[in-house]
Design a protein around this motif. Structure first.
Motif, PDB file in Angstrom:
ATOM      1  N   LEU A 206       0.840  -1.414   0.080  1.00  0.00           N
ATOM      2  CA  LEU A 206      -0.118  -0.101  -0.088  1.00  0.00           C
ATOM      3  C   LEU A 206       0.783   1.192  -0.036  1.00  0.00           C
ATOM      4  O   LEU A 206       0.526   2.306  -0.741  1.00  0.00           O
ATOM      5  CB  LEU A 206      -0.938   0.031   1.299  1.00  0.00           C
ATOM      6  N   ASP A 207       2.008   1.181   0.767  1.00  0.00           N
ATOM      7  CA  ASP A 207       2.772   2.425   0.878  1.00  0.00           C
ATOM      8  C   ASP A 207       3.579   2.598  -0.417  1.00  0.00           C
ATOM      9  O   ASP A 207       3.650   3.825  -0.737  1.00  0.00           O
ATOM     10  CB  ASP A 207       4.253   2.151   1.916  1.00  0.00           C
ATOM     11  N   ILE A 209       2.288   1.836  -3.434  1.00  0.00           N
ATOM     12  CA  ILE A 209       0.878   2.250  -4.315  1.00  0.00           C
ATOM     13  C   ILE A 209       0.572   3.796  -4.190  1.00  0.00           C
ATOM     14  O   ILE A 209       0.502   4.589  -5.142  1.00  0.00           O
ATOM     15  CB  ILE A 209      -0.175   1.564  -4.240  1.00  0.00           C
ATOM     16  N   SER A 210       0.738   4.256  -3.006  1.00  0.00           N
ATOM     17  CA  SER A 210       0.432   5.394  -2.471  1.00  0.00           C
ATOM     18  C   SER A 210       1.587   6.573  -3.259  1.00  0.00           C
ATOM     19  O   SER A 210       1.256   7.466  -3.254  1.00  0.00           O
ATOM     20  CB  SER A 210       0.426   5.867  -1.049  1.00  0.00           C
ATOM     21  N   LYS A 211       2.609   6.142  -3.655  1.00  0.00           N
ATOM     22  CA  LYS A 211       3.628   6.880  -4.093  1.00  0.00           C
ATOM     23  C   LYS A 211       3.563   6.689  -5.765  1.00  0.00           C
ATOM     24  O   LYS A 211       4.784   7.498  -6.275  1.00  0.00           O
ATOM     25  CB  LYS A 211       5.059   6.634  -3.563  1.00  0.00           C
ATOM     26  N   GLN A 212       2.980   6.077  -6.351  1.00  0.00           N
ATOM     27  CA  GLN A 212       3.071   5.756  -7.730  1.00  0.00           C
ATOM     28  C   GLN A 212       2.181   6.778  -8.537  1.00  0.00           C
ATOM     29  O   GLN A 212       2.237   6.713  -9.696  1.00  0.00           O
ATOM     30  CB  GLN A 212       2.599   4.243  -8.007  1.00  0.00           C
ATOM     31  N   PRO A 230     -10.693   4.215   1.079  1.00  0.00           N
ATOM     32  CA  PRO A 230      -9.225   4.791   0.471  1.00  0.00           C
ATOM     33  C   PRO A 230      -9.157   4.266  -1.003  1.00  0.00           C
ATOM     34  O   PRO A 230      -9.526   3.444  -1.301  1.00  0.00           O
ATOM     35  CB  PRO A 230      -8.580   3.494   1.469  1.00  0.00           C
ATOM     36  N   ARG A 231      -8.485   5.434  -1.588  1.00  0.00           N
ATOM     37  CA  ARG A 231      -8.474   5.102  -3.109  1.00  0.00           C
ATOM     38  C   ARG A 231      -7.422   4.043  -3.728  1.00  0.00           C
ATOM     39  O   ARG A 231      -7.397   3.773  -4.584  1.00  0.00           O
ATOM     40  CB  ARG A 231      -8.166   6.443  -3.488  1.00  0.00           C
ATOM     41  N   ASN A 232      -6.367   3.550  -2.520  1.00  0.00           N
ATOM     42  CA  ASN A 232      -5.745   2.390  -2.868  1.00  0.00           C
ATOM     43  C   ASN A 232      -6.214   1.226  -2.446  1.00  0.00           C
ATOM     44  O   ASN A 232      -5.395   0.040  -2.411  1.00  0.00           O
ATOM     45  CB  ASN A 232      -4.360   2.793  -2.252  1.00  0.00           C
TER      46      ASN A 232
END
Length: 358
Positions: A206-207, A209-212, A230-232
Motif C-alpha cells: 500500500l505504501d 502504491i501511494s507513491k505511484q 481509501p483510493r488505494n
C-alpha cells in the motif's frame, strides 16, 4: 376522548414508529457505486475465476433492461469529489485476464450496449504474445484497439502477475515502473488505475502504491465505493459462475457503503488462521444499525461479533480451509424509494479477503 381522535393518535404513533425503525441514510449513500471484477469469460473455461458467456449475457440483459447506471471509475470518483449525487445501482464494470477471446466475445457486447468499462492489462502478457494468428494471446496492437474506444479506461497490473507475500518493496516498485514504462512507450498513455494481482496487498505494498500517482487501486474484496473508501483499496465483487445469479447481482448492485477505519490486520496475509479481525465503524452509522450487523465467513458458521461503542471485533471459531478465506459483514437498511429488494432492504457491505501462507 372521541373515537376519531383516538384513531388519529394511534395512526400517528404507528407512522412515527415505522419512521423511527427505518435506518437513516448517510451522506456517502448519495454518490456510492459498486464495482464488479470479471476475469475469464467463456462457455468452456474451467478456471475458478471464470464466468460463462451465457451468465455474462444474463447480467448484461439485467443491466440494460432495469435502469442501471453503468459509469466509468473516473465519473464515480469525480462525482464523489464534487458532491454530485449518483443514481441508485450505479455500477462499474472491470475486466482482467484480457485475451483475444475478450475481443471476440465480450467487447462487441459492451460496444453494442454502449457500456463503459475499465480494463486491466498486464504488460508481460502483451510483451510475450505468440506470433500465431490463431493464438488467444493478445499483443500490443490488440490493446490499442480498445484504448482508442471512448468506452474504455485502461488500468495496469505489475509487470509480473505474481503473489506478493514475500516480495520486497524495491521489487514491487521496480515491477510497477517496468509496466508503466512499457505503457508509455507502446501506447503513449500514463496509467491511472492499478489492480493488485490476486487482490493481495500488504502495508508495504500500500505504501508503494501511494507513491505511484494512481487515481485508484483495486482489490478483490467485496464492498461498496464511498467517499471515505481509501483510493488505494477500492473493493470489487468478483463475478464467477459460483456467484453470478441475477438475484445476487441485484442485491449487490444496490449495496451501500459501510465506512470504517482502523482495520486490523491491514493485509490480505495473516499468520494466524483464523485471523483476528477488527475495525471501527463510522460514527455516521447509528448505534441501532450496528446492532443489526451480521458477519459471514466462507465455509464457517457461528461467527461472533463483539462491539464496544463502534469498535468491532469479529471472532471466527475455526480455521479457513485451502489457505484462503473471506469475511463479509452486512447491515440491513430499510428504504422506501423502490431501490431495495422485495423486502425494501438495501445492505451496507464490507468485505475482507485473507490468505494464509504456509
Amino acid at each position: 376522548m372521541s373515537r376519531n381522535l383516538i384513531i388519529s393518535l394511534l395512526l400517528g404513533i404507528l407512522i412515527f414508529s415505522s419512521k423511527a425503525a427505518l435506518s437513516a441514510p448517510i451522506s456517502e449513500d448519495l454518490n456510492s457505486a459498486v464495482a464488479y471484477a470479471y476475469f475469464q469469460i467463456g462457455e468452456d473455461d474451467a478456471d475458478d475465476q471464470s464466468l460463462s458467456l451465457g451468465a455474462f449475457l444474463g447480467q448484461i440483459k439485467e443491466i440494460t433492461e432495469n435502469h442501471y447506471n453503468v459509469a466509468s471509475i473516473t465519473q464515480v470518483l469525480d462525482a464523489q469529489k464534487s458532491g454530485k449525487t449518483l443514481p441508485p445501482r450505479t455500477i462499474i464494470l472491470t475486466f482482467e485476464k484480457f485475451d483475444r477471446g475478450f475481443l471476440r466475445d465480450v467487447w462487441p457486447i459492451l460496444e453494442e450496449n454502449n457500456l463503459p468499462f475499465l480494463l486491466f492489462l498486464n504488460a508481460a502478457k502483451l510483451d510475450t504474445a505468440s506470433s500465431d494468428e490463431d493464438s488467444l494471446d493478445p499483443n500490443w496492437d490488440d490493446a490499442r484497439t480498445l484504448e482508442n474506444s471512448p468506452l474504455s479506461e485502461i488500468g495496469i497490473t505489475p509487470y509480473s502477475y505474481t503473489h506478493s507475500a514475500n516480495i520486497d518493496n524495491s521489487d514491487i516498485e521496480m515491477d510497477i515502473n517496468r509496466a508503466k514504462t512499457l505503457f508509455r512507450e507502446k501506447m503513449e498513455i500514463e496509467p491511472l488505475y492499478f489492480s493488485y494481482p490476486f487482490g493481495e496487498f500488504t502495508p508495504d505494498y500500500l505504501d508503494v502504491i501511494s507513491k505511484q500517482g494512481f487515481m485508484a487501486a483495486f482489490t478483490q474484496a467485496s464492498g461498496v465505493i464511498g467517499l471515505s473508501t481509501p483510493r488505494n483499496l477500492i473493493p470489487r465483487f468478483t463475478m464467477t459462475d459460483s456467484f453470478s445469479d441475477i438475484e445476487r447481482f441485484r442485491m449487490t448492485s444496490s449495496a451501500l457503503p459501510f465506512p470504517v477505519t482502523g482495520i486490523t490486520p491491514m493485509s490480505v496475509f495473516s499468520k494466524a488462521n483464523p485471523p483476528s479481525l477488527g475495525f471501527t465503524a463510522s460514527n455516521d452509522i447509528p448505534d441501532q444499525d450496528i446492532k443489526k450487523m451480521n458477519c459471514f465467513a466462507s465455509g464457517i458458521s457461528d461467527v461472533s461479533i463483539h462491539s464496544t461503542e463502534h469498535r468491532i471485533q469479529i471472532e471466527i471459531p475455526t480455521a479457513f480451509d485451502d489457505g484462503k478465506g473471506r469475511v463479509n459483514c452486512t447491515i440491513p437498511v430499510s428504504v422506501t424509494d423502490g431501490s431495495g429488494d422485495d423486502d425494501n432492504l438495501r445492505w451496507r457491505w464490507l468485505g475482507f479477503q485473507f490468505s494464509f501462507p504456509e
